[in-house]
Write an enzyme that holds these catalytic residues in place. Structure first.
Site, PDB file in Angstrom:
ATOM      1  N   GLU A  84     -13.194  -2.513  11.739  1.00 29.56           N
ATOM      2  CA  GLU A  84     -13.108  -1.706  10.521  1.00 29.56           C
ATOM      3  C   GLU A  84     -14.168  -2.093   9.501  1.00 29.56           C
ATOM      4  OE1 GLU A  84      -9.876  -1.068   6.858  1.00 29.56           O
ATOM      5  OE2 GLU A  84      -9.285  -2.098   8.706  1.00 29.56           O
ATOM      6  N   ASP A 119      -8.488  -8.995   3.833  1.00 25.53           N
ATOM      7  CA  ASP A 119      -8.273  -7.879   4.761  1.00 25.53           C
ATOM      8  C   ASP A 119      -9.370  -7.811   5.816  1.00 25.53           C
ATOM      9  OD1 ASP A 119      -7.264  -5.606   5.939  1.00 25.53           O
ATOM     10  OD2 ASP A 119      -8.011  -4.226   4.414  1.00 25.53           O
ATOM     11  N   GLU A 133       0.824  -1.215   0.000  1.00 21.49           N
ATOM     12  CA  GLU A 133       0.000   0.000   0.000  1.00 21.49           C
ATOM     13  C   GLU A 133       0.862   1.271   0.000  1.00 21.49           C
ATOM     14  OE1 GLU A 133      -4.126  -1.440   2.000  1.00 21.49           O
ATOM     15  OE2 GLU A 133      -2.589  -0.781   3.412  1.00 21.49           O
TER      16      GLU A 133
END
Length: 731
Positions: free
Chosen positions: A414, A386, A312
């Site tokens: 999240e 993820d 990332e």
């Protein structure tokens, strides 16, 4: 109108008196599971005769003092008494604490301590000098502290204390929280306010909350904390911040908690004045060695570095044509003289790699098995994408017998509704840890029967591959909110993580019951229905967000709310359409040999199981297969009808959770009952939003009508697509 001076003075004095008067204890969640509220009269009587005297060695370490202080606090709160202290047993009902090295009384008992791991403890009822005594013993002081917390847990959960014979050792060495906290006190994926680390006032002001943080972690066996974000700022390694980190380490040390730091790979350039961060460059190697020496001079028990590299956009060794092993081993060499470890994250994917994102970490790290230094541990997320509401376990587990792997779970939610959705993650953790990798213990990747002997838990505790280091990390959900986690029930995810880090084979249900008794009320009429609610909650989230193996349908960036339509972002794997691949013909990601062949990264028995439409578990159906909308399902429905059914089932489960919680009002204080009720109302509204927006989109893509009797979405697809949340928290 003007009041006479005498009246004003009287009013002022009355106001001051009120401010100084004792207040009733607000149930704001600050005390977590360490509330220590009074037990019922029948328990007070029996517990009092078992806790009359606290016996400690004359010489006490800070850790032993912490254990004694906790027992005084806990017993005092639970029994409304002050426990007397002594250095020898003088009466029935004494608590004798210590190690054989410091306590002659414990040494004389010749307890079977030799089989305990570091931090392990015994709690036993023994006769000492003719008196019935509860002995909390260990080979090290931190084990005594863990034993003290376990003893208090027995009281909090109303267990008998008369004939105790408990032995417990941690099954995993590194049991860590990963804080994604930034130096400006923002928290990436944080939903409980600012970071608790007040970097500006450190090192001079050490907030009392730091000690309470350490107490809470020690009570569930957590022994390390990574203080800063994996997307690291190199400034954390400067002398100014090392002093601040050292101050926190000093607060945590008595509680057995070591500090770790996320290290930015390019730090030699950003704060060191070098023009390269190439791990093969001698000047870079020297810089890291000197930096490690500087840190350990300030923090002798510093744990080591956590590194996110070449993922990332983060810098890493591949920027210089080096491998992950080259980068990790360079840092490992700097830490090795001090006993430190490098935790190298395996969460990697590249924007220019056309391969299925679910394959990329395995493809990069499997060829490097056996090439990492002895003090390197690969930190692998529980699934290959993820932290989704549901994923199959990461194929690296079981595939790297020559390289220690540690688990990375996410405690902060999240992708599961942030702070407001009630989603107990114990079943998620349990599902992953119990998954059978179907691999053998020897070198290479040998087939093994899928008989439960090679679970993910057996990988991370080292028993399958005889790892030299073992570990499990959880991305923390802790912030400055008074309740620490953004909601009362989010505390349960911190708690269950710690308990499963200690023993990865623990029961999520039993842990939920313990948490409920310690946090709310030790009454079966409350605990059993509340535990039912908790255990069903994660499956409800899966149903109303990502049923049947779908994944990553959340809005991009902040990951708040549904956005399965997003397709225009620069990187393919950032777009939800990349993951569901819905079109007029069907839905799902084909990861069989006819598709991306990600299934080939699992052991052959699992390859066969996942590749077959007949044998793949329904929960992973669309993870591994792209299927037509009219694909027949075991329920008798076709795939489209089943998808609608699952979305509806998720919403219905949240409605049931609200009703069940309302029935528990008599057992819960007003503050926490109202907060949870309010959050469940939010969750129900947002579950309906997820259901309606997703079905509006998939219905439009497929051209299919809703089944008869199914409720139409509340708004048009255009309405849902137009919603925007630029200021969502945690991003």
């Amino acid at each position: 109108m003007r009041w006479p001076a005498m009246v004003c003075r009287a009013a002022l004095l009355f106001s001051i008196a009120l401010s100084l008067a004792p207040h009733s204890h607000a149930e704001d969640g600050y005390d977590l599971w360490l509330r220590y509220r009074s037990v019922e009269p029948e328990w007070r009587e029996t517990y009092t005769v078992s806790t009359r005297q606290l016996v400690l060695p004359r010489r006490q370490s800070p850790t032993l003092r912490a254990a004694a202080d906790e027992l005084r606090r806990g017993i005092g709160g639970l029994l409304d008494i002050d426990i007397e202290s002594a250095d020898k047993v003088g009466r029935d009902g004494a608590l004798l604490l210590g190690t054989p090295q410091e306590s002659p009384a414990i040494a004389a008992l010749e307890l079977p301590l030799e089989d305990l791991a570091r931090g392990g403890y015994l709690i036993r009822t023994e006769q000492v000098d003719g008196q019935r005594t509860t002995v909390i013993a260990a080979n090290d002081d931190i084990g005594v502290l863990y034993g003290a917390f376990r003893f208090l847990q027995l009281m909090q959960t109303r267990q008998p204390l008369e004939q105790l014979a408990i032995a417990s050792s941690p099954q995993v060495d590194l049991r860590l929280l990963n804080h994604w906290d930034n130096l400006d006190r923002s928290v990436e994926r944080g939903y409980a306010g600012q970071s608790i680390w007040d970097w500006w006032r450190l090192p001079d002001f050490r907030h009392p909350r730091y000690t309470d943080y350490a107490r809470a972690n020690a009570s569930i066996g957590i022994n390390g904390t990574v203080l800063n974000n994996v997307n690291a700022n190199a400034d954390i390694l400067t002398a100014r911040y090392i002093d601040k980190v050292a101050a926190l380490a000093g607060v945590f040390r008595p509680y057995g908690i070591r500090v770790y730091l996320s290290a930015r790979f390019s730090a030699p350039m950003e704060i060191g004045g070098l023009d390269t961060a190439d791990p093969g460059n001698p000047a870079v190697q020297r810089w890291w060695k000197e930096k490690a020496d500087e840190i350990y001079a300030a923090i002798p028990d510093f744990g080591g570095f956590l590194v996110k590299a070449n993922s990332e956009g983060q810098p890493g060794p591949q920027d210089y044509g080096r491998s992950h092993a080259d980068g990790a081993n360079m840092l490992a060499a700097a830490l090795a003289p001090h006993g430190g470890v490098v935790m190298w994250r395996a969460f990697v994917y590249a924007h220019d790699n056309p391969d299925d994102r679910a394959r990329q970490a395995y493809s990069e790290f499997k060829p490097l098995d056996g090439e990492f230094a002895d003090n390197v541990v690969l930190q692998v997320k529980n699934g290959p994408i993820d932290f989704q509401p549901r994923e199959p376990f990461h194929p690296l587990f079981g595939a790297m017998p020559g390289t220690p792997l540690m688990m990375e779970f996410q405690i902060t939610k999240e992708y599961l509704g942030f702070a407001t959705h009630l989603a107990y993650l114990g079943p998620l953790y349990e599902e992953v840890l119990e998954a059978d990798t179907c691999t053998g213990p020897g070198p290479g990747r040998r087939d093994a029967a899928c008989d439960g002997s090679a679970t993910v838990a057996s990988v991370i505790d080292g028993s399958l591959h005889d790892y030299g280091h073992t570990g499990i990390a959880g991305v923390a959900n802790i912030g400055r909110d008074r309740d620490w986690s953004g909601s009362i029930f989010n505390q349960a995810n911190w708690y269950v993580f710690g308990r499963l880090a200690w023993n990865p084979r623990g029961s999520a249900r039993a842990i939920a019951e313990d948490w409920l008794e310690m946090t709310f009320a030790a009454d079966d009429a409350f605990v059993q229905p509340a535990a039912d609610l908790m255990m069903a909650s994660r499956e409800a989230v899966v149903d109303y967000m990502t049923p049947l193996g779908l994944a990553h349908l959340m809005a991009t960036g902040h990951h708040y709310g549904p956005a399965p339509w997003v397709s225009e972002l620069a990187r393919p794997e950032w777009n939800p359409v990349y993951y569901h691949r819905a079109d007029a013909g069907g839905i799902g990601f084909d990861r069989t040999a006819e598709g991306s062949d990600a299934v080939a990264q699992y052991a052959p028995p699992l390859q066969r199981k996942f590749s077959s439409r007949a044998s793949v578990p329904e929960k992973y159906l669309l993870w591994f297969h792209h299927l037509p909308w009219d694909h027949p399902m075991p329920s008798g429905r076709d795939l489209w009808q089943e998808l609608v059914y699952r979305y509806d089932r998720g919403v219905a489960q949240v409605e049931e959770m609200r009703r069940d919680w309302a029935q528990l009002e008599p057992f819960v204080d007003r503050e926490r009952f109202v907060q949870t009720s309010s959050f469940l109302a939010i969750q129900e509204r947002e579950a309906r939003w997820w259901r309606d927006a997703s079905l509006a989109y998939f219905g439009a893509v497929s051209g299919r009508e809703l089944p008869p009797g199914a409720r139409a979405p509340a708004h048009s697809l255009q309405y849902y697509r137009a919603l925007s949340y630029p200021h969502a928290p945690g991003h």
